[in-house]
Design a protein around this motif. Structure first.
Motif, PDB file in Angstrom:
ATOM      1  N   GLN A 112       0.936  -1.019  -0.221  1.00  0.00           N
ATOM      2  CA  GLN A 112      -0.036  -0.192  -0.030  1.00  0.00           C
ATOM      3  C   GLN A 112       0.800   1.421   0.158  1.00  0.00           C
ATOM      4  N   LEU A 113       0.742   1.480  -0.905  1.00  0.00           N
ATOM      5  CA  LEU A 113       1.434   3.973  -0.896  1.00  0.00           C
ATOM      6  C   LEU A 113       1.077   4.321  -0.903  1.00  0.00           C
ATOM      7  N   LEU A 114      -0.907   4.418  -0.817  1.00  0.00           N
ATOM      8  CA  LEU A 114      -1.728   5.435  -0.611  1.00  0.00           C
ATOM      9  C   LEU A 114      -2.453   5.305   0.219  1.00  0.00           C
ATOM     10  N   PRO A 115      -2.442   5.711   1.676  1.00  0.00           N
ATOM     11  CA  PRO A 115      -3.510   5.346   2.822  1.00  0.00           C
ATOM     12  C   PRO A 115      -5.013   6.985   2.230  1.00  0.00           C
ATOM     13  N   ALA A 116      -6.081   5.939   2.692  1.00  0.00           N
ATOM     14  CA  ALA A 116      -7.147   7.356   2.140  1.00  0.00           C
ATOM     15  C   ALA A 116      -6.526   8.219   3.003  1.00  0.00           C
ATOM     16  N   ALA A 117      -6.816   8.648   4.058  1.00  0.00           N
ATOM     17  CA  ALA A 117      -6.632   9.910   4.556  1.00  0.00           C
ATOM     18  C   ALA A 117      -5.342  11.264   3.370  1.00  0.00           C
ATOM     19  N   SER A 118      -4.549  10.165   2.998  1.00  0.00           N
ATOM     20  CA  SER A 118      -3.884  10.644   2.129  1.00  0.00           C
ATOM     21  C   SER A 118      -4.401  11.073   1.069  1.00  0.00           C
ATOM     22  N   TRP A 119      -5.334  11.054   0.473  1.00  0.00           N
ATOM     23  CA  TRP A 119      -5.872  11.228  -1.309  1.00  0.00           C
ATOM     24  C   TRP A 119      -7.320  11.515  -0.792  1.00  0.00           C
ATOM     25  N   ASP A 153      -8.407  19.438  -5.714  1.00  0.00           N
ATOM     26  CA  ASP A 153      -8.381  19.019  -6.857  1.00  0.00           C
ATOM     27  C   ASP A 153      -8.451  17.842  -7.509  1.00  0.00           C
ATOM     28  N   LEU A 154      -8.048  17.236  -6.386  1.00  0.00           N
ATOM     29  CA  LEU A 154      -8.035  15.245  -7.715  1.00  0.00           C
ATOM     30  C   LEU A 154      -9.194  15.082  -8.041  1.00  0.00           C
ATOM     31  N   ARG A 155      -9.160  14.483  -9.496  1.00  0.00           N
ATOM     32  CA  ARG A 155      -9.949  13.998 -10.079  1.00  0.00           C
ATOM     33  C   ARG A 155     -10.112  12.554 -10.829  1.00  0.00           C
ATOM     34  N   ALA A 156      -9.165  12.291 -10.704  1.00  0.00           N
ATOM     35  CA  ALA A 156      -9.175  10.924 -10.831  1.00  0.00           C
ATOM     36  C   ALA A 156      -7.864  10.104 -10.551  1.00  0.00           C
ATOM     37  N   LEU A 157      -8.146   8.840  -9.806  1.00  0.00           N
ATOM     38  CA  LEU A 157      -7.368   8.130  -9.213  1.00  0.00           C
ATOM     39  C   LEU A 157      -6.968   6.526 -10.422  1.00  0.00           C
ATOM     40  N   VAL A 158      -5.854   5.988 -10.050  1.00  0.00           N
ATOM     41  CA  VAL A 158      -5.332   5.201 -10.873  1.00  0.00           C
ATOM     42  C   VAL A 158      -4.259   4.285 -10.197  1.00  0.00           C
ATOM     43  N   ASP A 159      -5.389   3.119  -9.510  1.00  0.00           N
ATOM     44  CA  ASP A 159      -4.484   1.705  -9.052  1.00  0.00           C
ATOM     45  C   ASP A 159      -4.162   0.600  -9.680  1.00  0.00           C
ATOM     46  N   LEU A 160      -2.304   0.246 -10.019  1.00  0.00           N
ATOM     47  CA  LEU A 160      -2.932  -0.566 -11.023  1.00  0.00           C
ATOM     48  C   LEU A 160      -2.349  -1.908  -9.969  1.00  0.00           C
ATOM     49  N   ASN A 161      -2.239  -1.919  -8.868  1.00  0.00           N
ATOM     50  CA  ASN A 161      -1.683  -3.027  -7.895  1.00  0.00           C
ATOM     51  C   ASN A 161      -3.083  -3.882  -7.402  1.00  0.00           C
ATOM     52  N   ALA A 162      -3.234  -5.606  -7.963  1.00  0.00           N
ATOM     53  CA  ALA A 162      -3.975  -5.554  -7.930  1.00  0.00           C
ATOM     54  C   ALA A 162      -3.902  -6.933  -6.533  1.00  0.00           C
ATOM     55  N   VAL A 163      -3.301  -6.514  -5.833  1.00  0.00           N
ATOM     56  CA  VAL A 163      -2.784  -8.121  -4.708  1.00  0.00           C
ATOM     57  C   VAL A 163      -2.965  -7.394  -3.591  1.00  0.00           C
ATOM     58  N   PRO A 164      -3.938  -7.828  -2.725  1.00  0.00           N
ATOM     59  CA  PRO A 164      -3.883  -7.090  -1.458  1.00  0.00           C
ATOM     60  C   PRO A 164      -2.838  -7.359  -0.431  1.00  0.00           C
ATOM     61  N   PRO A 165      -2.761  -5.964   0.394  1.00  0.00           N
ATOM     62  CA  PRO A 165      -3.194  -4.227  -0.111  1.00  0.00           C
ATOM     63  C   PRO A 165      -3.297  -4.533  -1.201  1.00  0.00           C
ATOM     64  N   LEU A 166      -4.396  -3.489  -1.770  1.00  0.00           N
ATOM     65  CA  LEU A 166      -4.295  -2.679  -2.685  1.00  0.00           C
ATOM     66  C   LEU A 166      -3.552  -1.537  -2.498  1.00  0.00           C
ATOM     67  N   ASP A 211     -15.607   9.134  -3.348  1.00  0.00           N
ATOM     68  CA  ASP A 211     -15.503   9.998  -2.598  1.00  0.00           C
ATOM     69  C   ASP A 211     -15.047  11.333  -3.542  1.00  0.00           C
ATOM     70  N   GLY A 212     -16.556  11.445  -4.698  1.00  0.00           N
ATOM     71  CA  GLY A 212     -16.117  12.316  -5.480  1.00  0.00           C
ATOM     72  C   GLY A 212     -14.710  12.300  -6.823  1.00  0.00           C
ATOM     73  N   VAL A 213     -13.772  10.900  -5.995  1.00  0.00           N
ATOM     74  CA  VAL A 213     -12.275  10.857  -7.496  1.00  0.00           C
ATOM     75  C   VAL A 213     -13.422   9.826  -7.908  1.00  0.00           C
ATOM     76  N   LYS A 214     -12.838  10.140  -9.813  1.00  0.00           N
ATOM     77  CA  LYS A 214     -13.108   9.212 -10.649  1.00  0.00           C
ATOM     78  C   LYS A 214     -11.901   7.942 -10.187  1.00  0.00           C
ATOM     79  N   ALA A 215     -12.296   6.491  -9.660  1.00  0.00           N
ATOM     80  CA  ALA A 215     -11.281   5.588  -9.729  1.00  0.00           C
ATOM     81  C   ALA A 215     -10.883   4.809 -10.282  1.00  0.00           C
ATOM     82  N   TRP A 216      -9.596   3.788 -10.275  1.00  0.00           N
ATOM     83  CA  TRP A 216     -10.016   2.981 -11.595  1.00  0.00           C
ATOM     84  C   TRP A 216      -8.293   2.317 -10.443  1.00  0.00           C
TER      85      TRP A 216
END
Length: 292
Positions: free
Chosen positions: A205-212, A217-230, A245-250
């Motif tokens: 995990q590189l980005l805790p929820a509290a950090s994003w 200004d954040l509008r899009a968020l892409v995570d390329l890790n499929a292995v838990p923890p994401l 939370d108002g951000v387009k997530a991939w």
């Protein structure tokens, strides 16, 4: 007729065992014959390529192609340079480089992000986590090519700095390095970003929820890790432009469907001519054609 010749894909892999994944995609893309070579080094390339060039006449060479892969991106790039130096006159075949799926994955990630940002990345401020990894480097490069300003992160600030310098020289775009290791530093680097891409290793995990959450200004968020923890807390692997939370997530699986389509289409495109070299930028354009 020339097109009566069967299609042949010659897989040049830098690892001792050629990638089964890449072989299966080649078969699914309709390749008639697949010749797999593992542990390929630059000194092996000439004889392998000559075998591809001199067994068919120039009018038939578009039915033979090369796929360069493996887990070491730098070594795969060395092979590509050696392959290109081996061609001469009409004696050449098309080649696709996609070590670790880096080019096809990066292209899919950039297209996913673009679709969530109105179809254009020009002027967008983006941040790439784990940007010094194989996929992260390609994502950052493609974002810069599309007109984005990119903050490139790594646990090692010196590595991030070297990457930023190299990408500036390659693309002419603006890149700024930052360290992933310190949450406060990372959050400061992401401030003002419209797009964040996490391209880290599986299960980290590189980005805790509290950090994003709360990045205004954040509008899009892409995570390329499929292995838990994401890689990014708060989104799911199957997210495909889902509102979080108002951000387009991939998530990785949401991006993965397009990645597979791009990979198959790129293999097919090799047999349309005998002089195509498909690197990250060319793979992105193939993906753009697929999504319209």
């Amino acid at each position: 007729m020339a097109d009566d010749k069967a299609t042949i894909l010659i897989q040049l892999d830098v690892d001792p065992q050629p990638s089964v994944f890449d072989a299966v995609v080649a078969v699914d893309a309709g390749v008639a014959h697949l010749f797999r070579h593992g542990g390929v080094s630059p000194q092996d390339v000439r004889d392998l390529v000559h075998g591809a060039l001199f067994t068919r006449g120039p009018s038939d060479l578009h039915r033979t192609a090369l796929f360069i892969g493996g887990s070491d991106v730098a070594k795969a790039e060395e092979l590509l340079q050696k392959v290109k130096s081996t061609f001469f006159g009409p004696f050449r075949v098309s080649a696709l480089i996609d070590p670790n799926g880096s080019n096809t994955t990066a292209a899919a990630a950039v297209l996913a992000a673009s679709s969530s940002l109105g179809g254009s990345l020009a002027g967008v401020k983006a941040a790439v986590l784990a940007a010094t990894g194989p996929v992260g480097q390609r994502v950052a490069r493609l974002l810069g090519r599309q007109g984005a300003t990119v903050a490139v992160g790594s646990r090692d600030l010196e590595r991030a700095g070297k990457l930023a310098e190299g990408l500036r020289a390659t693309t002419g775009a603006t890149y700024e390095p930052f360290s992933n290791a310190d949450p406060d530093t990372a959050r400061a680097a992401m401030a003002g970003a419209s797009l964040i891409v996490s391209a880290g290793a599986g299960g980290v995990q590189l980005l805790p929820a509290a950090s994003w959450r709360g990045l205004k200004d954040l509008r899009a968020l892409v995570d390329l890790n499929a292995v838990p923890p994401l890689g990014v807390e708060g989104i799911e692997a199957g997210d495909r432009g889902v509102d979080r939370d108002g951000v387009k997530a991939w998530g990785a699986l949401g991006v993965g469907g397009l990645k597979m389509k791009i990979h198959r289409r790129a293999v097919q495109a090799l047999f349309e001519a005998n002089d195509r070299v498909l690197d990250a930028e060319e793979v992105l354009e193939i993906g753009r054609d697929l999504v319209g």
